[in-house]
Design a protein around this motif. Sequence first.
Motif, mmCIF file in Angstrom:
data_model
loop_
_atom_site.group_PDB
_atom_site.id
_atom_site.type_symbol
_atom_site.label_atom_id
_atom_site.label_comp_id
_atom_site.label_asym_id
_atom_site.label_seq_id
_atom_site.Cartn_x
_atom_site.Cartn_y
_atom_site.Cartn_z
ATOM 1 N N UNK A 199 54.410 -2.621 2.259
ATOM 2 C CA UNK A 199 53.286 -1.997 2.774
ATOM 3 C C UNK A 199 52.415 -2.539 3.769
ATOM 4 N N UNK A 200 51.804 -1.940 4.726
ATOM 5 C CA UNK A 200 50.995 -2.424 5.750
ATOM 6 C C UNK A 200 49.677 -2.392 5.878
ATOM 7 N N UNK A 201 49.297 -1.155 5.497
ATOM 8 C CA UNK A 201 47.920 -0.737 5.251
ATOM 9 C C UNK A 201 47.468 0.219 4.176
ATOM 10 N N UNK A 225 43.198 -1.765 14.368
ATOM 11 C CA UNK A 225 42.189 -1.212 13.730
ATOM 12 C C UNK A 225 41.980 -2.333 12.530
ATOM 13 N N UNK A 226 40.602 -2.505 12.132
ATOM 14 C CA UNK A 226 40.043 -3.333 11.155
ATOM 15 C C UNK A 226 39.691 -2.862 10.044
ATOM 16 N N UNK A 227 39.855 -3.231 8.754
ATOM 17 C CA UNK A 227 39.088 -2.771 7.635
ATOM 18 C C UNK A 227 37.981 -2.031 7.575
ATOM 19 N N UNK A 228 37.628 -1.235 7.188
ATOM 20 C CA UNK A 228 36.379 -0.654 7.407
ATOM 21 C C UNK A 228 35.993 0.268 8.567
ATOM 22 N N UNK A 229 37.013 0.210 9.578
ATOM 23 C CA UNK A 229 36.980 1.098 10.420
ATOM 24 C C UNK A 229 37.449 2.690 10.069
#
Length: 354
Positions: free
Chosen positions: A88-90, A185-189
């Motif tokens: 898993x990546x994201x 990309x960052x978490x929350x984007x």
Amino acid sequence: MRASLAASLMLTAALLAGCDAAPAQVERVEAPLPSVRSEAVQLVPDEVRYRFPGVVRASERAAPAFLHGGVLRERHVVRGQRVEQGEPLATLHNPAMAPAFAAAEARVRELDASLNRLGRDVERARTLRERNLSAEEELDRLRSEHEALAQAREQALAQRDEAQAQLEELTLRAPFAAEVTDLDAEPGDFVTAGQPIMRLAGIAEREVEIRVPANLATRLEPGQMASVVPTFGAQRIAGEVVHVGRAGESMAPVIVAIPVQNAPALGEPVRVQLEIAARAATRVPLAAVVDPAGSAPYVLALNDDDTIRRASVTPGRLAGGWVSVNGEGLAPGDRVVTAGQGRLEEGMRVRVLP
């Protein structure tokens, strides 16, 4: 006494006269021939070396993205981390995916219950028909309803599998063993469908892409060897041409594969050297060229009778103590003097040492 003296004088005079009458014997000694060594002129296939700049990259590259839009909930990797295939990546959050799967799952359960109930009705109607207690039309109707319901269940299963696949797509996984080279990309984007989340570079193979003029690309073939040298180093790495593309705007892309072992780092600039066959060249030992750096270099060739003749040449590329030459009057197989050129003149006969 006087008679004896006179006799001696007469004998001496006779001997002197005999000596003057004999012809003079002069011994003549011939001078030795100059000794030389020689080599035969060679005709060999020539190769021209070309160097092209390039950058090391992974043979497998990917920019994973989600099939649907949503909010990036979690990222499971960091830059520079190595991941295995399927890891898993994201994770993406899409509020429409989970309810759609739940609804499809509920529809399948509902149809399963209806099929079980209708199956019991069909068995009961068959039993009654065997006892002649019900009409044939009633049994046929129940069978038709059961068949239609079974087809509806197949469609519901397909919809459930599709919803489950879309739900699984909310977890981004590595397509191959790789290294995370960049994060986009960052978490929350909020990310749209198809927007890259990160960049992956495979760890199995390395390659270099170069651009080659079209006239040279036509003379390259997959499997041809190449040499790769880092721009800021002296290490030479053996490579292999694995792809030759079509020429666009007079330049063609060429892919050169290199082994991972001792390979330069990703993104490091290198020079790729290609050896492309050219027409055959006449070459002689460098020692045979007289005044190679002067304005009129030449070689001393040997005729069949070991006499000297002079042949003007234009030296070319030097390799392994041999130099390619252009000149008239010099053919492959001709002998040229490689040692002992001093004081030799055209037409002079020499002795060729073995």
